[in-house]
Design a protein around this motif. Sequence first.
Motif, PDB file in Angstrom:
ATOM      1  N   GLY A  79       0.811  -1.214   0.000  1.00  0.00           N
ATOM      2  CA  GLY A  79       0.000   0.000   0.000  1.00  0.00           C
ATOM      3  C   GLY A  79       0.843   1.261   0.000  1.00  0.00           C
ATOM      4  N   ILE A  80       0.240   2.333  -0.445  1.00  0.00           N
ATOM      5  CA  ILE A  80       0.886   3.642  -0.444  1.00  0.00           C
ATOM      6  C   ILE A  80       0.258   4.453   0.685  1.00  0.00           C
ATOM      7  CG2 ILE A  80       1.260   5.765  -1.748  1.00  0.00           C
ATOM      8  CD1 ILE A  80       1.141   4.042  -4.298  1.00  0.00           C
ATOM      9  N   ASP A  81       1.080   4.864   1.645  1.00  0.00           N
ATOM     10  CA  ASP A  81       0.561   5.632   2.770  1.00  0.00           C
ATOM     11  C   ASP A  81       1.330   6.942   2.917  1.00  0.00           C
ATOM     12  OD1 ASP A  81       2.976   4.809   3.803  1.00  0.00           O
ATOM     13  OD2 ASP A  81       2.130   3.656   5.451  1.00  0.00           O
ATOM     14  N   ARG A  82       0.961   7.691   3.925  1.00  0.00           N
ATOM     15  CA  ARG A  82       1.559   9.011   4.159  1.00  0.00           C
ATOM     16  C   ARG A  82       3.070   8.915   4.398  1.00  0.00           C
ATOM     17  NH1 ARG A  82       0.322  11.840   9.545  1.00  0.00           N
ATOM     18  NH2 ARG A  82      -0.711   9.845   9.703  1.00  0.00           N
ATOM     19  N   ASN A  83       3.495   7.917   5.167  1.00  0.00           N
ATOM     20  CA  ASN A  83       4.919   7.765   5.450  1.00  0.00           C
ATOM     21  C   ASN A  83       5.727   7.457   4.187  1.00  0.00           C
ATOM     22  OD1 ASN A  83       4.548   8.244   8.168  1.00  0.00           O
ATOM     23  ND2 ASN A  83       4.499   6.084   8.721  1.00  0.00           N
ATOM     24  N   LEU A  84       5.178   6.635   3.319  1.00  0.00           N
ATOM     25  CA  LEU A  84       5.867   6.313   2.066  1.00  0.00           C
ATOM     26  C   LEU A  84       6.005   7.557   1.190  1.00  0.00           C
ATOM     27  CD1 LEU A  84       7.117   4.221   0.142  1.00  0.00           C
ATOM     28  CD2 LEU A  84       4.817   3.825  -0.746  1.00  0.00           C
ATOM     29  N   ILE A  85       4.940   8.329   1.088  1.00  0.00           N
ATOM     30  CA  ILE A  85       4.972   9.549   0.269  1.00  0.00           C
ATOM     31  C   ILE A  85       5.943  10.565   0.861  1.00  0.00           C
ATOM     32  CG2 ILE A  85       3.596  11.524  -0.512  1.00  0.00           C
ATOM     33  CD1 ILE A  85       1.242   9.510  -0.764  1.00  0.00           C
ATOM     34  N   ALA A  86       5.890  10.766   2.173  1.00  0.00           N
ATOM     35  CA  ALA A  86       6.793  11.728   2.826  1.00  0.00           C
ATOM     36  C   ALA A  86       8.251  11.287   2.673  1.00  0.00           C
ATOM     37  CB  ALA A  86       6.437  11.878   4.297  1.00  0.00           C
ATOM     38  N   GLY A  87       8.513  10.002   2.892  1.00  0.00           N
ATOM     39  CA  GLY A  87       9.883   9.492   2.750  1.00  0.00           C
ATOM     40  C   GLY A  87      10.396   9.613   1.329  1.00  0.00           C
ATOM     41  N   SER A  88       9.543   9.322   0.362  1.00  0.00           N
ATOM     42  CA  SER A  88       9.936   9.446  -1.049  1.00  0.00           C
ATOM     43  C   SER A  88      10.233  10.896  -1.406  1.00  0.00           C
ATOM     44  CB  SER A  88       8.822   8.910  -1.948  1.00  0.00           C
ATOM     45  OG  SER A  88       8.574   7.568  -1.667  1.00  0.00           O
ATOM     46  N   ALA A  89       9.416  11.796  -0.911  1.00  0.00           N
ATOM     47  CA  ALA A  89       9.633  13.224  -1.183  1.00  0.00           C
ATOM     48  C   ALA A  89      10.942  13.703  -0.574  1.00  0.00           C
ATOM     49  CB  ALA A  89       8.459  14.044  -0.656  1.00  0.00           C
ATOM     50  N   LEU A  90      11.217  13.307   0.661  1.00  0.00           N
ATOM     51  CA  LEU A  90      12.477  13.700   1.304  1.00  0.00           C
ATOM     52  C   LEU A  90      13.676  13.108   0.574  1.00  0.00           C
ATOM     53  CD1 LEU A  90      11.546  13.429   5.078  1.00  0.00           C
ATOM     54  CD2 LEU A  90      12.161  15.513   3.821  1.00  0.00           C
TER      55      LEU A  90
END
Length: 145
Positions: A79-90
């Motif tokens: 799944g794609i969650d908030r932590n994955l998106i934030a980590g990918s952005a960083l």
Amino acid sequence: MRPVFGFITGLIFGLGLIVSGMADPAKVLNFLDLFGTWDPSLAFVMGGAMTTAFIGYRLVLRRPSPLLGTEYDIPATSGIDRNLIAGSALFGLGWGIGGFCPGPALTALPLGAPGTLLFVPSMLIGLWLGARAGALSSSSRKTHA
């Protein structure tokens, strides 16, 4: 035996990064500079890596277990969650600003370039802070449940 194969694998990976020029942050930054000195060679390196990984996974996962272990360590969730998106952005921001991701940064560390000497300790601090934030987040979820 496992550490020996880990060392050999890391050595091959590092040599591949050096041969492909990916240990040079200018190569990455030029790839990201679409309207300036754009260098598409990073796309070919990534394409080659993805093709190799795709074929390798298809071959390896046919085996009932890894050669040096009892079971494969594959994530249970996709799944794609908030932590994955934030980590990918960083990760992407750090890669775009510094021109390094962790593998090439560690490969370039022995070269002693000032950018690398600043990036690697910053990366390690960021990893430590991320682990602490994750531990705090999971412990607060447990107390609120």
